[in-house]
Design an enzyme around this catalytic site. Structure first.
Site, PDB file in Angstrom:
ATOM      1  CG  ASP A  70      -4.426  -1.349   3.340  1.00 29.53           C
ATOM      2  OD1 ASP A  70      -5.113  -1.026   2.414  1.00 29.53           O
ATOM      3  OD2 ASP A  70      -3.486  -0.213   4.018  1.00 29.53           O
TER       4      ASP A  70
ATOM      5  CG  ASP B 213      -1.714   1.219   1.096  1.00 28.10           C
ATOM      6  OD1 ASP B 213      -2.783   1.488   0.750  1.00 28.10           O
ATOM      7  OD2 ASP B 213      -1.417   1.848   2.234  1.00 28.10           O
TER       8      ASP B 213
ATOM      9  CG  ASP C 155      -3.184   1.304   6.763  1.00 23.70           C
ATOM     10  OD1 ASP C 155      -3.437   0.405   6.829  1.00 23.70           O
ATOM     11  OD2 ASP C 155      -3.426   2.784   6.865  1.00 23.70           O
TER      12      ASP C 155
END
Length: 617
Positions: free
Chosen positions: A516, A320, A512
């Site tokens: 997610d 991410d 994180d």
């Protein structure tokens, strides 16, 4: 050493003295075996007792049974010729030395992890009606106020309401750099207060605190076994009965054709001593235990041997972007209004985002100069993956990405800026856009470089614009990027990447751990980074990096790969030596002394090798 280990050491010493004394006695008569019985029972009575007890409970084929059968059989060879009485005692003596060493090694590993994870606080200073009293942390209610003095651990998660200090977070993150905190900041349990006195309002009960979750995670990591551990369990289940049957056949069939019953019985007993699978049964779980402990010392929490195995096999890492590779600290860099001033556009955007605590929202409010007047904001609606729609002074204000503008029919210009673009529309009319840039973390570039040097493909997924995503990709050296993805789109992209894999490699996703969670669950191994105090991260991920450094990912993979290498070394070494000595024993080339090395010696060497995993980094 523990009291039990000291007792065993004393028994070994006494047994060794009695063995030497028995060997020195010149008597060679038929009762010579009685000279060795005191030494044998002194050092091995508990092995015999466990063998009998396990047989009574239906657990026949274990190392206690094999050692009892082989050593007692060595005494019985006196009925067929010269008995191997000294060898029988020495086998039991050396076996107990190996067990003592193995117990000490496991205890040392556990103590190392326990000292590292010595987070559980002994007490909390609860403030009640101006008085402070020490109580059990489990008795502190949510909303209560605790006082943490310099040198004390923070016992529960909470928010600082008075005071400022620096915290030692090493037990959680593996980092020695202190963290400064002040009034209004959240603090996780497990940190050590280094300087000032803090008054903290408790936000979670002890069972839900960071300390409790991490302790539970580490304590239960051994329950999630890797394939190698499951293999050893299945292997031992079939191996032990097979070698017992093999020993019986070796003792019975050759003498029927070749004679020499005593010689073949002796070979069969030696065969049993060699066959003990304790080197595998002990060293493989100890290796994973050590690897998990070694990673924990670096602030890397791996939830089980299976996840360590998957991490070691990772050949693709999907990141991410925001908060993972970047700081998540956005700053307004450009303002482009249409039909109004820059100040008016920024004010509308700040008002639209005033209810949110998203990093982009905070950057808009900071650029505006503080908290906007929320009394001007009416109904607010979050549009997943697109932005927000709110009522400001009776007007409908939409703030978000290009997809949101397309939905409401507000035409916006093409974006080529290397940053996140927030488009603003008022009552369906386009009002301009604001460009917000995020900063890369200091070690993101080095982290990606280390992964690529290890042959790992890197991919980045982001909801940012194509221009912003590609700019970050070029700077970091990432192999592949997919931009303008909504949360569901990230899951779909990870599934697509999983489908494109070839071979036995694994896909790891790093996020994180808050937004997610679906992607973390879908990947072969989900890694939450920067998870200090984050419940969602600890719950959703398979691996938790407690600090905010992407470079810890490369370290986690390095530790995992080294641990798996140690496991494989132990498996091949133990099986190779045992297989060779079993063959030589069946052919009569080796005797009881080499059998001792093939059993206990291999176990000691394998355990020594396994303890290397504890210091892996």
């Amino acid at each position: 050493m523990t009291k039990r280990q000291k007792t065993m050491l004393l028994r070994i010493i006494i047994g060794a003295v009695l063995l030497i004394a028995a060997v020195l006695v010149p008597y060679e008569g038929p009762w010579r075996f009685a000279l060795f019985l005191p030494a044998y029972f002194t050092v091995g009575w508990d092995v015999l007792w466990r063998a009998v007890r396990n047989i009574a409970n239906g657990q026949v084929f274990d190392e206690n049974f094999l050692m009892a059968l082989a050593t007692m059989g060595a005494f019985c060879t006196g009925f067929f010729g010269e008995g191997e009485y000294p060898e029988a005692v020495f086998v039991m003596l050396f076996y107990q030395v190996g067990e003592l060493f193995q117990g000490y090694a496991v205890g040392k590993s556990r103590r190392s992890i326990s000292s590292l994870m010595d987070l559980r606080p002994d007490y909390a200073n609860l403030e009640t009606d101006g008085e402070v009293a020490q109580v059990d942390p489990e008795d502190v209610p949510v909303g209560g106020v605790i006082v943490v003095k310099p040198g004390e651990k923070i016992p529960l998660d909470g928010t600082v309401i008075e005071g400022s200090s620096t915290l030692n977070t090493a037990a959680l993150t593996g980092e020695s750099m202190p963290r400064s905190v002040g009034a209004g900041e959240s603090v996780p349990s497990g940190c050590v207060n280094l300087s000032g006195v803090l008054r903290i309002r408790v936000e979670k009960e002890f069972g839900e605190s960071t300390v409790a979750k991490i302790l539970d995670l580490v304590e239960n990591a051994s329950s999630k076994k890797a394939r190698a551990e499951n293999f050893i369990t299945r292997f031992a289940r079939y191996y032990t009965p097979a070698v017992v049957i093999g020993a019986v056949l070796l003792a019975v069939i050759p003498p029927l054709f070749m004679g020499g019953w005593g010689q073949w019985v002796q070979r069969a007993l030696t065969f049993l001593v060699v066959s003990c699978p304790c080197a595998l049964v002990i060293s493989v779980p100890l290796s994973f235990f050590g690897g998990i402990g070694g990673a924990s010392r670096q602030g890397i929490l791996i939830k089980g041997g299976n996840y360590m195995e998957a991490l070691a096999a990772a050949d693709m890492v999907v990141f991410d972007k925001t908060g993972t590779l970047t700081q998540g600290v956005f700053k307004v860099t450009e303002i482009h209004p249409e039909g109004m001033s820059e100040k008016e556009l920024l004010e509308l955007a700040a008002l639209a985002e005033s209810w949110s605590d998203h990093p982009i929202s905070r950057s808009l409010k900071e650029a505006w100069g503080g908290e906007p007047d929320r009394s001007r904001v009416g109904e607010a609606e979050e549009l997943s993956g697109r932005g927000v729609r709110v009522q400001v002074d009776g007007r409908t204000v939409c703030a978000g990405n290009r997809r949101l503008m397309d939905e409401i029919g507000a035409r916006c210009p093409e974006n080529t800026a290397a940053g996140t673009v927030v488009h603003v529309a008022v009552d369906g009319a386009y009002a301009g856009h604001i460009i917000i840039a995020d900063q890369l973390k200091a070690d993101s570039k080095d982290a990606v470089k280390e992964l690529r040097e290890r042959g790992i493909k890197t991919v980045m997924l982001t909801g940012d614009s194509k221009a912003a995503g590609e700019a970050a990709t070029r700077e970091l050296g990432i192999d592949q990027v997919h931009t303008e993805l909504m949360p569901a789109g990230k899951v779909g992209m990870v599934e697509k990447l999983l489908g494109e894999r070839t071979g036995r490699g694994r896909l790891a996703f790093v996020g994180d751990g808050i937004n997610d969670a679906p992607v973390l669950s879908r990947a072969d191994v989900g890694i939450a980074m920067g998870a200090l105090g984050s419940d969602a991260a600890i719950e959703a991920a398979d691996v938790v990096l407690m600090d905010d450094k992407p470079s810890k990912l490369s370290l986690a993979i390095r530790i995992s790969r080294r641990t798996i290498a140690i496991v494989k070394e132990n498996i091949w070494f133990a099986l190779g030596v045992k297989g060779l000595v079993l063959l030589l024993t069946a052919l009569g080339v080796t005797g009881m002394w080499l059998a001792v090395f093939a059993d206990v010696g291999v176990m000691v060497l394998a355990v020594l090798n396994a303890t290397r995993a504890l210091s892996a980094r």
